[in-house]
Motif scaffolding. Sequence first.
Motif, PDB file in Angstrom:
ATOM      1  N   THR A 102       0.841  -1.189   0.000  1.00  0.00           N
ATOM      2  CA  THR A 102       0.000   0.000   0.000  1.00  0.00           C
ATOM      3  C   THR A 102       0.883   1.249   0.000  1.00  0.00           C
ATOM      4  OG1 THR A 102      -0.034   0.132   2.417  1.00  0.00           O
ATOM      5  CG2 THR A 102      -1.746  -1.230   1.361  1.00  0.00           C
ATOM      6  N   GLU A 103       0.271   2.392  -0.230  1.00  0.00           N
ATOM      7  CA  GLU A 103       1.054   3.626  -0.225  1.00  0.00           C
ATOM      8  C   GLU A 103       1.731   3.849   1.124  1.00  0.00           C
ATOM      9  OE1 GLU A 103       0.486   8.447  -0.524  1.00  0.00           O
ATOM     10  OE2 GLU A 103      -0.801   7.171  -1.774  1.00  0.00           O
ATOM     11  N   SER A 104       1.015   3.579   2.210  1.00  0.00           N
ATOM     12  CA  SER A 104       1.634   3.763   3.529  1.00  0.00           C
ATOM     13  C   SER A 104       2.809   2.814   3.722  1.00  0.00           C
ATOM     14  CB  SER A 104       0.592   3.565   4.639  1.00  0.00           C
ATOM     15  OG  SER A 104       0.074   2.239   4.622  1.00  0.00           O
ATOM     16  N   GLU A 105       2.686   1.603   3.215  1.00  0.00           N
ATOM     17  CA  GLU A 105       3.800   0.657   3.306  1.00  0.00           C
ATOM     18  C   GLU A 105       4.970   1.100   2.443  1.00  0.00           C
ATOM     19  OE1 GLU A 105       1.574  -3.585   4.233  1.00  0.00           O
ATOM     20  OE2 GLU A 105       1.559  -2.810   2.176  1.00  0.00           O
ATOM     21  N   ARG A 106       4.678   1.674   1.287  1.00  0.00           N
ATOM     22  CA  ARG A 106       5.744   2.172   0.415  1.00  0.00           C
ATOM     23  C   ARG A 106       6.467   3.347   1.065  1.00  0.00           C
ATOM     24  NH1 ARG A 106       1.463   1.589  -3.388  1.00  0.00           N
ATOM     25  NH2 ARG A 106       1.397   3.808  -3.951  1.00  0.00           N
ATOM     26  N   ARG A 107       5.707   4.211   1.718  1.00  0.00           N
ATOM     27  CA  ARG A 107       6.337   5.337   2.411  1.00  0.00           C
ATOM     28  C   ARG A 107       7.294   4.849   3.494  1.00  0.00           C
ATOM     29  NH1 ARG A 107       4.427  10.399   1.530  1.00  0.00           N
ATOM     30  NH2 ARG A 107       2.516  10.563   0.261  1.00  0.00           N
ATOM     31  N   LYS A 108       6.871   3.843   4.223  1.00  0.00           N
ATOM     32  CA  LYS A 108       7.717   3.295   5.287  1.00  0.00           C
ATOM     33  C   LYS A 108       8.927   2.577   4.700  1.00  0.00           C
ATOM     34  CE  LYS A 108       7.543   0.313   9.370  1.00  0.00           C
ATOM     35  NZ  LYS A 108       6.683  -0.537  10.221  1.00  0.00           N
ATOM     36  N   LEU A 109       8.712   1.830   3.623  1.00  0.00           N
ATOM     37  CA  LEU A 109       9.780   1.069   2.989  1.00  0.00           C
ATOM     38  C   LEU A 109      10.855   1.979   2.395  1.00  0.00           C
ATOM     39  CD1 LEU A 109      10.835  -1.708   1.872  1.00  0.00           C
ATOM     40  CD2 LEU A 109       9.411  -1.284  -0.139  1.00  0.00           C
ATOM     41  N   TRP A 110      10.428   3.035   1.706  1.00  0.00           N
ATOM     42  CA  TRP A 110      11.366   3.889   0.974  1.00  0.00           C
ATOM     43  C   TRP A 110      11.812   5.116   1.760  1.00  0.00           C
ATOM     44  CZ3 TRP A 110       7.637   3.496  -3.741  1.00  0.00           C
ATOM     45  CH2 TRP A 110       7.857   2.268  -4.400  1.00  0.00           C
ATOM     46  N   ASP A 111      11.057   5.479   2.797  1.00  0.00           N
ATOM     47  CA  ASP A 111      11.425   6.576   3.686  1.00  0.00           C
ATOM     48  C   ASP A 111      11.711   7.857   2.887  1.00  0.00           C
ATOM     49  OD1 ASP A 111      11.902   7.768   6.148  1.00  0.00           O
ATOM     50  OD2 ASP A 111      13.981   7.109   6.253  1.00  0.00           O
ATOM     51  N   LYS A 112      12.918   8.408   3.002  1.00  0.00           N
ATOM     52  CA  LYS A 112      13.239   9.676   2.351  1.00  0.00           C
ATOM     53  C   LYS A 112      13.286   9.565   0.830  1.00  0.00           C
ATOM     54  CE  LYS A 112      15.819  11.463   6.304  1.00  0.00           C
ATOM     55  NZ  LYS A 112      17.156  11.908   6.812  1.00  0.00           N
ATOM     56  N   SER A 113      13.371   8.353   0.310  1.00  0.00           N
ATOM     57  CA  SER A 113      13.401   8.156  -1.147  1.00  0.00           C
ATOM     58  C   SER A 113      12.015   7.913  -1.714  1.00  0.00           C
ATOM     59  CB  SER A 113      14.312   6.969  -1.496  1.00  0.00           C
ATOM     60  OG  SER A 113      15.630   7.204  -1.070  1.00  0.00           O
ATOM     61  N   PHE A 114      10.977   8.087  -0.874  1.00  0.00           N
ATOM     62  CA  PHE A 114       9.623   7.754  -1.326  1.00  0.00           C
ATOM     63  C   PHE A 114       9.225   8.511  -2.591  1.00  0.00           C
ATOM     64  CE2 PHE A 114       5.134   8.960  -1.506  1.00  0.00           C
ATOM     65  CZ  PHE A 114       4.568   7.697  -1.687  1.00  0.00           C
ATOM     66  N   ALA A 115       9.378   9.825  -2.587  1.00  0.00           N
ATOM     67  CA  ALA A 115       8.907  10.621  -3.722  1.00  0.00           C
ATOM     68  C   ALA A 115       9.587  10.195  -5.021  1.00  0.00           C
ATOM     69  CB  ALA A 115       9.148  12.109  -3.459  1.00  0.00           C
ATOM     70  N   GLU A 116      10.895  10.020  -4.976  1.00  0.00           N
ATOM     71  CA  GLU A 116      11.641   9.622  -6.172  1.00  0.00           C
ATOM     72  C   GLU A 116      11.246   8.222  -6.640  1.00  0.00           C
ATOM     73  OE1 GLU A 116      16.307   8.743  -7.475  1.00  0.00           O
ATOM     74  OE2 GLU A 116      15.811   9.457  -5.459  1.00  0.00           O
ATOM     75  N   ASN A 117      11.171   7.281  -5.703  1.00  0.00           N
ATOM     76  CA  ASN A 117      10.834   5.898  -6.058  1.00  0.00           C
ATOM     77  C   ASN A 117       9.394   5.779  -6.541  1.00  0.00           C
ATOM     78  OD1 ASN A 117      13.398   5.152  -5.319  1.00  0.00           O
ATOM     79  ND2 ASN A 117      12.799   4.293  -3.347  1.00  0.00           N
TER      80      ASN A 117
END
Length: 310
Positions: A102-117
């Motif tokens: 999910t988006e929340s899981e992606r945010r946690k997984l990628w952290d500061k790289s979320f926007a780029e990833n």
Amino acid sequence: MGSWEETADKPDAPEQTAGSGTEDPAAEEGAVCEAVLQVEGEPQPVPLEEYVVGVVAGEMPVNFHEEALKAQAVAARTYALRLAGSSQGAIKTSTAHQVYKTESERRKLWDKSFAENERKVRRAVEETAGRVLIHEGELISAMFFSTSNGRTETAKNYGGNDIPYLQSVESIGEEAVAPAFEDSVTVTLQAWNKALGSEWTADRFRTLKLKRNETGRVQSAVADNFEMSGRDVREKLGLRSTDFDIAFDPDLKVVHVFTKGFGHGVGMSQYGAEAYAKAGWEADKILSHYYSGTEIKKLNPDDPACLKLP
């Protein structure tokens, strides 16, 4: 199916390659299929393209080449629509079907790289929007897995059914991109006996023969008063693949198992897709290579494969 480490474990025309006879599907005009899917754990139906974003993020490392991510998006979309059209209940978000983040899981997984990833994954999905793999007019079972041993496995060797588009093909260059192309595990004799359900001695190990199929994987393991499929040995011991070798140490009473590749081996190799993408292959070529004789079709809203909720 599984995470990018292990995926899609359920295999169930005229000769042509993906996209043959048509214009570039990415450039086709018209509305795209807006199917919605029932996804395990999600309170509301998930739009197809949003679901594919979550699967690409869950099934393939985000640092992969964009053409590999695009190939994954098409395979994931095809797999989901075929699954949703042939079964009842929600699509599982684990290796049982496809790993979905999910988006929340992606945010946690990628952290500061979320926007780029997130931009990278969404671009791969948007550039393949609505595109699926078809064989003889039907959605294919778009199986995929992590890493091959240099060749993919056939559906017949794996599950007993000969599926025209799931044949063995070369998968070159994975040893240069996969983090664990070869691996080994050590199993105590006690654990070995418990897993395989019989008592083994040094004499019995000396009679062990691994019968390999044309892809180099173990089709069956045979010893005195013992016979088991390579697939069952793999599952019982939790091995990375069915391309394995076995060595028994009678002094330490342990079994060394050496493996090559990771996953069931059927369909598209994800690290193979990455290797080919790095070599300059586009997504369509990657897909046509791994899914023999298929074509890529862009679904429109009226296509029967474009599922709608009742």
